[in-house]
Design an enzyme around this catalytic site. Structure first.
Site, mmCIF file in Angstrom:
data_model
loop_
_atom_site.group_PDB
_atom_site.id
_atom_site.type_symbol
_atom_site.label_atom_id
_atom_site.label_comp_id
_atom_site.label_asym_id
_atom_site.label_seq_id
_atom_site.Cartn_x
_atom_site.Cartn_y
_atom_site.Cartn_z
ATOM 1 N N SER A 50 0.858 -1.202 0.000
ATOM 2 C CA SER A 50 0.000 0.000 0.000
ATOM 3 C C SER A 50 0.889 1.244 0.000
ATOM 4 O O SER A 50 2.113 1.149 0.182
ATOM 5 C CB SER A 50 -0.858 -0.004 1.256
ATOM 6 O OG SER A 50 -0.017 0.156 2.395
ATOM 7 N N ASP A 83 -1.074 -1.594 -4.002
ATOM 8 C CA ASP A 83 -2.432 -1.800 -3.504
ATOM 9 C C ASP A 83 -3.070 -0.435 -3.185
ATOM 10 O O ASP A 83 -2.456 0.401 -2.524
ATOM 11 C CB ASP A 83 -2.339 -2.659 -2.234
ATOM 12 C CG ASP A 83 -3.684 -3.118 -1.724
ATOM 13 O OD1 ASP A 83 -4.608 -3.279 -2.535
ATOM 14 O OD2 ASP A 83 -3.797 -3.330 -0.495
ATOM 15 N N HIS A 192 -12.318 -4.111 4.686
ATOM 16 C CA HIS A 192 -10.949 -4.336 5.148
ATOM 17 C C HIS A 192 -10.901 -4.508 6.668
ATOM 18 O O HIS A 192 -11.808 -4.072 7.372
ATOM 19 C CB HIS A 192 -10.067 -3.142 4.775
ATOM 20 C CG HIS A 192 -9.847 -2.998 3.310
ATOM 21 N ND1 HIS A 192 -10.416 -2.002 2.570
ATOM 22 C CD2 HIS A 192 -9.134 -3.740 2.436
ATOM 23 C CE1 HIS A 192 -10.047 -2.118 1.309
ATOM 24 N NE2 HIS A 192 -9.277 -3.175 1.186
ATOM 25 N N GLY A 193 -9.819 -5.107 7.138
ATOM 26 C CA GLY A 193 -9.566 -5.163 8.571
ATOM 27 C C GLY A 193 -10.148 -6.386 9.252
ATOM 28 O O GLY A 193 -10.714 -7.280 8.617
ATOM 29 N N HIS A 223 -11.403 -7.772 -2.562
ATOM 30 C CA HIS A 223 -10.663 -7.158 -1.453
ATOM 31 C C HIS A 223 -11.285 -7.621 -0.142
ATOM 32 O O HIS A 223 -12.368 -8.203 -0.122
ATOM 33 C CB HIS A 223 -10.736 -5.633 -1.548
ATOM 34 C CG HIS A 223 -9.807 -5.067 -2.584
ATOM 35 N ND1 HIS A 223 -8.756 -4.271 -2.270
ATOM 36 C CD2 HIS A 223 -9.779 -5.230 -3.926
ATOM 37 C CE1 HIS A 223 -8.111 -3.943 -3.382
ATOM 38 N NE2 HIS A 223 -8.718 -4.510 -4.407
ATOM 39 N N SER A 226 -9.652 -11.510 4.106
ATOM 40 C CA SER A 226 -9.112 -12.264 5.240
ATOM 41 C C SER A 226 -10.225 -13.043 5.924
ATOM 42 O O SER A 226 -11.364 -12.576 6.004
ATOM 43 C CB SER A 226 -8.436 -11.314 6.242
ATOM 44 O OG SER A 226 -7.134 -10.994 5.799
ATOM 45 N N ASN A 266 -7.385 -10.559 -2.146
ATOM 46 C CA ASN A 266 -6.507 -9.691 -1.340
ATOM 47 C C ASN A 266 -6.534 -10.056 0.135
ATOM 48 O O ASN A 266 -7.610 -10.095 0.752
ATOM 49 C CB ASN A 266 -6.961 -8.235 -1.479
ATOM 50 C CG ASN A 266 -6.469 -7.603 -2.757
ATOM 51 O OD1 ASN A 266 -6.127 -8.293 -3.717
ATOM 52 N ND2 ASN A 266 -6.420 -6.294 -2.785
ATOM 53 N N ASP A 268 -4.517 -9.164 3.800
ATOM 54 C CA ASP A 268 -3.555 -8.444 4.633
ATOM 55 C C ASP A 268 -3.756 -8.814 6.108
ATOM 56 O O ASP A 268 -2.852 -9.300 6.789
ATOM 57 C CB ASP A 268 -3.748 -6.928 4.439
ATOM 58 C CG ASP A 268 -2.686 -6.120 5.165
ATOM 59 O OD1 ASP A 268 -1.870 -6.701 5.881
ATOM 60 O OD2 ASP A 268 -2.668 -4.881 5.020
ATOM 61 N N ARG A 293 15.608 -11.698 16.618
ATOM 62 C CA ARG A 293 15.510 -12.770 15.614
ATOM 63 C C ARG A 293 14.621 -13.899 16.110
ATOM 64 O O ARG A 293 13.986 -14.587 15.328
ATOM 65 C CB ARG A 293 16.906 -13.301 15.279
ATOM 66 C CG ARG A 293 17.741 -12.291 14.529
ATOM 67 C CD ARG A 293 19.166 -12.741 14.416
ATOM 68 N NE ARG A 293 19.789 -12.863 15.734
ATOM 69 C CZ ARG A 293 21.091 -13.053 15.918
ATOM 70 N NH1 ARG A 293 21.901 -13.178 14.887
ATOM 71 N NH2 ARG A 293 21.607 -13.137 17.136
HETATM 72 P P1 13P Z 1 -8.112 -7.766 4.583
HETATM 73 O O1 13P Z 1 -8.115 -6.610 5.529
HETATM 74 O O2 13P Z 1 -9.374 -8.555 4.654
HETATM 75 O O3 13P Z 1 -6.913 -8.630 4.698
HETATM 76 O O4 13P Z 1 -8.088 -7.143 3.101
HETATM 77 C C1 13P Z 1 -6.898 -6.675 2.532
HETATM 78 C C2 13P Z 1 -7.115 -5.959 1.268
HETATM 79 O O5 13P Z 1 -8.179 -5.957 0.676
HETATM 80 C C3 13P Z 1 -5.958 -5.229 0.730
HETATM 81 O O6 13P Z 1 -6.266 -4.500 -0.416
HETATM 82 O O1 G3H Z 2 -6.422 -2.434 1.901
HETATM 83 C C1 G3H Z 2 -5.594 -2.033 2.704
HETATM 84 C C2 G3H Z 2 -4.501 -2.887 3.128
HETATM 85 O O2 G3H Z 2 -4.909 -3.723 4.156
HETATM 86 C C3 G3H Z 2 -3.287 -2.054 3.450
HETATM 87 O O3 G3H Z 2 -3.395 -1.450 4.669
HETATM 88 O O4 G3H Z 2 -2.825 0.959 4.263
HETATM 89 O O5 G3H Z 2 -2.553 -0.096 6.535
HETATM 90 O O6 G3H Z 2 -0.994 -0.662 4.656
HETATM 91 P P1 G3H Z 2 -2.388 -0.235 5.064
HETATM 92 ZN ZN ZN Z 3 -8.176 -3.588 -0.459
#
Ligand code: 13P
Ligand code: G3H
Ligand code: ZN
Length: 338
Positions: A50, A83, A192-193, A223, A226, A266, A268, A293
């Protein structure tokens, strides 16, 4: 091998009927974990960063970490993707860094703020305008472009829209025709999230099916995919975390979405959860340990386990040797830009 244009990875997946995970990365441990999983499962892979990840890594670190992953994994077809690119400037920067794919998130005007401090959603016409600008620029370099139509929850809750705007399959066809995007992110009810749903999710699978029928050659992207596995949430909470009760997108729903036409998935949040849980557990059980480590290594292992599982579940496993990877120069010819 060099980084592969994302279009080829998605086109090959569409032909064979499997999905490819696009995994967000910000540091070495994440990249190593995902690449190990891809290598062991023989999966093509998409790493994505991102704007926040670019800034966190001072731009140049992400570039060289990805090159290191490439050097260490010559048999894994891999793309590097931007992204949620907020504007053309960020897309240009990613292309300069060597990314083989960019997303221009034209559904939201990140450069503008409403009186309440939120980013407004762009009109359909304005989305077409900014997306086409990005396509015209990126295709000259053989770089793939993903656009978005509709709005998701999560980071996009900041938009002016007070409800999620799901993608209209007919508008999607017009959008692709007018912009020339290679991949299209659909809004089907995901966000997201970690906090996606309070109960079992109801996703608009019919939107995937109808859109795929309308534009069968365009890779469709999901998107917010998760799954927020409960065991990961439990480990975090067992070792001092305070996550609320939540649900993600179950794997069977993702598998159904792939059957109906989703190709890029997608992810994250699940990587973040796995890393955090492993770290918390290790530090709680080893209070005298301060060698980073050790605990970062545990975090890396946590991500590896989760991603390996996904590569098998999405059907990506076993496909890394199916085709001869193309270069950006090859893709420039496909776009007629050579
Ligand atoms: P999640 O937050 O469900 O992992 O989605 C990530 C995403 O769509 C990144 O573009
Ligand atoms: O869609 C967003 C991704 O989860 C990236 O999140 O902007 O916190 O890196 P971020
Ligand atoms: Zn996304």
């Amino acid at each position: 091998m060099s980084l592969v244009p994302m279009k080829q990875i998605l086109d090959e997946a569409m032909k064979a009927g499997y999905g490819v995970g696009a995994y967000n990365v910000n540091n070495m441990e994440q990249i190593q974990a995902i690449m190990k999983a891809a290598k062991e499962t023989k999966s093509p892979v998409i790493l994505q960063a991102s704007k926040g990840a670019l800034e966190y890594t001072s731009f140049v670190y992400i570039k060289h970490l990805v090159l290191a992953a490439l050097e260490e994994n010559p048999d894994v077809p891999m793309s590097m993707h931007l992204d949620h690119g907020p504007d053309l400037k960020t897309c240009k920067l990613a292309i300069e860094l060597g990314f083989t794919s960019v997303m221009i998130d034209g559904s939201i005007d990140y450069g503008a703020k409403t009186p309440t401090g939120k980013h407004p959603a762009r009109s359909f016409e304005d989305n077409i305008r900014v997306t086409k600008e990005a396509v015209d620029y990126a295709h000259r370099f053989g770089v793939t472009v993903e656009g978005e139509l509709g709005t998701l929850g999560g980071i996009e809750d900041e938009t002016q829209t007070d409800r999620v705007l799901l993608t209209d399959p007919n508008q999607a066809a017009e959008f692709v025709r007018k912009t020339g995007v290679d991949a299209l992110a659909l809004a089907i009810g995901t966000s997201h999230g970690a906090y996606k749903f309070k109960a079992a999710p109801k996703l608009a699978m019919d939107i995937i099916e109808k859109t795929h029928k309308n534009i069968p050659k365009t890779a469709l992207v999901m998107h917010g995919s998760s799954s927020v596995p409960q065991e990961l949430v439990e480990v975090i909470n067992q070792y001092g975390g305070k996550l609320d009760k939540t649900m993600g997108v179950p794997i069977p729903s993702i598998q159904q979405a792939i059957k109906l036409g989703i190709t890029k998935i997608n992810v994250d949040t699940d990587g973040r959860l796995a890393f955090t849980g492993s770290l918390r557990k290790y530090l709680a059980l080893n209070p005298k340990e301060f060698d980073q480590r050790k605990y970062l290594g545990e975090g890396r292992k946590g991500i590896y386990d989760v991603m390996k599982f996904k590569m098998v579940a999405f059907g990506t496993a076993g496909h890394s040797g199916d085709y001869k990877p193309m270069s950006l120069a090859d893709m420039k010819r496909v776009y007629g830009a050579a």
